[in-house]
Write an enzyme that holds these catalytic residues in place. Structure first.
Site: not given
Length: 774
Positions: A22, A473, A667
């Site tokens: 459904c 990073d 970050d």
């Protein structure tokens, strides 16, 4: 969209949506409505999410409600909050159409209308906040007369009715078998038993056919069992319908249990806030949505912090595990930042609120996790398409099995081959796949959130399985982003204390991060007597007079300018040279500390099959390479500006295989372009960091790099369970389809292969929830 119009997001709660087929029908139907840009049905949370343009918003939503009710008349619709371009607008839930299928009178004050497993057991006891009260009630209860069709959810009242029907049908079936009846008397008993057991299934199938929805499980079961009656197999027709209904009951219980387990992982929404009144010594209990920025609230021992803020009075230990996955409690005192979702363990805290509830951490986390399944994995898209074509193909094959062999094989009877075709039909329902796969992915996302990892969609969870290159990073990701004096090296017979004292005096008035780290390392009062002539030389350092002697603190350029010879050691940090009265005193090494688990994170990734780890940094080459060596990173690229990082990422993308995925971990503040460019952007979120939550596909709330390995493990476990279900469901069905064609399998085995497999697949999908602190 290219039109410049506002994007509006609306969420409709579909009470009674417990059939995965459904959910697919609703999603496919609503998608076709003009004016809807995106549409997704979350089967687990029973939510329909719509993205429309503001000029068409109301009429499009009303059309969507009408479409839902045409497809599934028994569903009751209520509305959650409305967002325009990401901003929450209060919106009163409408019941839908003129047929008034819903009796929901609740008013949503924000992004989340609060529902704690609102639909469990068929009753809506959700804590929907009404006009600022603590706990109003959603009145959209499930009534047996609210729909003529069959629902997969069996509430307390419905369960009793269904069990009574099953008992009555079983008694009539047994009576018909054991009593020596023949002819119409016997047929009447069987027919009565059949109607009591499965009349609602046949009625729903008839309604669906009238609405043009032919190929669903109601149709398959109706054709199979009525076909059994047509060829004189009365006992089997009744027994199969009884067993099917019993199986549906167990399936509904399994799905509800799974839903409850998943939603309990995210049961972090606070029910209320104790706001301080004007006198300042009395509190009033209000809804978190009613608290404004600057208000002060009191959180007692054992209560959940309702909103983000700053502690203004009190000291306590708080449990942060619901948000971060960390088991060790955190100590808070006056001045500490506190986030909604933390649980106060012992003392009493007075908190000044800094964010409204709609913008609070807990609200954003709930929104991310609850809406994660709108971004579907390729596996889910495949199953949706598969289910769409699979059932019609099976129906055509069943027709071929029923009528072709009797025409071409000597001795073959229509009754025998029609029976085989009916068995084939019962087996064909794809429920096991359509139900268990969304549950599996949603469970994986829930398990990740319990481990402090927010995954924004099952597509990202699936993508983590194919990651072979991880790019980090440096500052704030692999390192703490906090400068610290790591070495004190006096020269010329001076002591460490003398060197530190001169450096601290020189840096006393500077606001540079390096100056702050030197003052922190000195950790004593800085002498001011006899200090004069402070001069900050841009790009060089500081000159100051101490008791008439010139003190210099800065880089090599400052020493050279003053004609002072100095030494330069091999180091991974920044060097601050210090001289007094023209004589070199020594140097301090200032470095950004590596995170405690950074090296372990790199090793864990390599064990998981990551082919290459890369570090990008804007720092000096010597600093970057030293950190890279310490952590065991494969490649280091230093002295990069933000645009250089994107360029470098594209170069790495060009040399990897198209099937391999690349992750960038940053970050989330200054790395937004790179996070967006990677296949999967992972932000070291820092709890409450808006930039991180917005920019990334995955947010690690604890700032621990090792959580990336945890996310990949959870992704691998989720995919394994999902594919186990696919293989198990298709394998069992294939075996029984063959057995049915060759006349070996009866309808009993056929029903087991449908309902039984679904229940087992749902229970298997729940195993992903056991992943904790992985």
């Amino acid at each position: 969209m290219g039109t410049g119009q506002e994007q509006v997001k609306r969420e409709l709660l579909l009470d009674g949506l417990d059939c995965a087929n459904c959910a697919l029908k609703i999603e496919n139907g609503v998608k076709k409505i003009k004016g809807i840009n995106e549409c997704s049905v979350n089967f687990v949370t029973k939510t329909l999410s719509l993205h429309t343009t503001s000029d068409m918003d109301e009429q499009v939503v009303e059309e969507a409600k009408r479409k839902v009710l045409r497809l599934e008349p028994h569903i009751r619709i209520s509305e959650k909050g409305k967002q325009v371009n990401g901003h929450v607008h209060t919106h009163t839930g409408s019941a839908g159409s003129a047929n008034n299928h819903s009796h929901d009178h609740s008013h949503s004050h924000g992004k989340h209308s609060h529902t704690h497993d609102q639909h469990q057991h068929g009753h809506a006891h959700g804590h929907v906040h009404e006009h600022g009260s603590h706990a109003g009630h959603d009145h959209s209860h499930t009534h047996d007369d609210a729909h003529a069709g069959h629902s997969h959810e069996h509430g307390a009242g419905q369960t009793k009715v269904l069990l009574a029907r099953l008992a009555a049908g079983s008694v009539l079936l047994a009576t018909a078998i054991w009593l020596p009846l023949e002819g119409w008397a016997q047929f009447t008993l069987y027919a009565l038993a059949y109607l009591i057991a499965g009349g609602d299934i046949v009625l729903q199938a008839s309604k669906n056919i009238i609405r043009g929805q032919v190929f669903d499980e109601y149709f398959l079961m109706s054709v199979a069992t009525l076909g059994a009656f047509a060829i004189g197999e009365y006992p089997e027709g009744v027994a199969v319908m009884l067993f099917y209904q019993l199986g549906e009951l167990f399936q509904g219980m399994a799905v509800n249990r799974s839903r409850k387990s998943i939603q309990s992982l995210m049961d972090i929404r606070p029910d209320y806030a104790n706001i301080l009144t004007g006198s300042g010594d009395e509190t009033r209990r209000v809804s978190p949505e009613d608290v404004r920025i600057g208000d002060r609230i009191v959180v007692k021992a054992g209560e959940r912090v309702p909103l983000d803020g700053i502690v203004r009075a009190g000291r306590s230990m708080v449990d942060t595990s619901a948000l971060t996955g960390e088991s060790v409690p955190r100590e808070l005192e006056s001045g500490s930042d506190v986030l909604s979702g933390f649980v106060n363990k012992n003392g009493m805290l007075t908190i000044e609120v800094t964010k409204t509830f709609g913008e609070s951490t807990v609200s954003k986390i709930l929104d991310l996790v609850q809406n994660a399944s709108s971004r579907k994995a390729k596996t889910e898209h495949f199953i949706s398409k598969f289910a769409r074509y699979y059932t019609p193909v099976v129906v055509i094959l069943a027709a071929v099995i029923a009528f072709v062999p009797p025409l071409i094989l000597s001795g073959a009877t229509f009754a025998d081959w029609i029976y085989r075709a009916l068995v084939f039909l019962v087996i064909s329902c794809p429920c096991a796949l359509v139900v268990s796969i969304p549950l599996g992915f949603f469970g994986g996302i829930g398990a990740a959130s319990r481990n402090g990892i927010l995954v924004k969609g099952s597509n990202y969870l699936e993508a983590l399985n194919d990651v072979k290159v991880v790019v980090f990073d440096k500052t704030g990701t692999l390192t703490k982003g906090v400068f610290k004096v790591t070495a004190i090296r006096p020269e010329g017979g001076r002591t460490e204390e003398e060197l530190m004292k001169l450096a601290a005096i020189a840096e006393a008035n500077s606001n540079h991060p390096i100056a702050e780290s030197i003052r922190a390392a000195w950790a004593k009062a800085i002498p001011t007597q006899g200090v004069e002539g402070y001069d900050e030389v841009a790009g060089h350092g500081i000159k100051v007079s101490v008791d008439g002697r010139e003190v210099l603190a800065g880089n090599a350029k400052l020493m050279e300018q003053a004609g002072i010879s100095y030494s330069t050691p091999e180091t991974a940090g920044t060097i601050v040279h210090v001289a007094e009265a023209g004589t070199y005193v020594g140097q301090l090494i200032i470095a950004d500390e590596v995170k405690d688990d950074a090296a372990a994170a790199i090793q864990a990734l390599k064990k998981l099959g990551i082919r290459k780890t890369v570090m990008l940094t804007g720092d000096a080459k010597a600093v970057g390479e030293a950190v890279g060596r310490e952590l065991g990173v494969d490649e280091v690229y230093a002295e990069l500006l933000p645009q250089d990082k994107v360029e470098r990422l594209e170069q790495l993308e060009a040399v990897k295989s198209p099937k391999e995925k690349m992750v960038f971990v940053g970050d989330g503040i200054n790395d937004t372009p790179v996070l967006a460019r990677a296949d999967v952007g992972v932000a070291m979120g820092g709890l409450g960091s808006d930039a991180a939550i917005e920019a990334a596909d995955v947010v690690i709330m604890t700032d621990e790099p090792s959580k990336l390995a945890s996310a990949i493990r959870i992704a691998k476990r989720t995919r394994m369970i999902v594919w186990q279900n696919i293989a198990f469901a298709l394998g069992v069905k294939a075996i029984f389809l063959l057995l049915g064609v060759f006349g070996i399998a009866t309808m009993w085995e056929a029903v087991f292969s449908d309902v039984g497999v679904t229940v087992l697949a749902v229970l298997n999908a729940m195993r992903v929830l056991r992943v904790k602190n992985i």
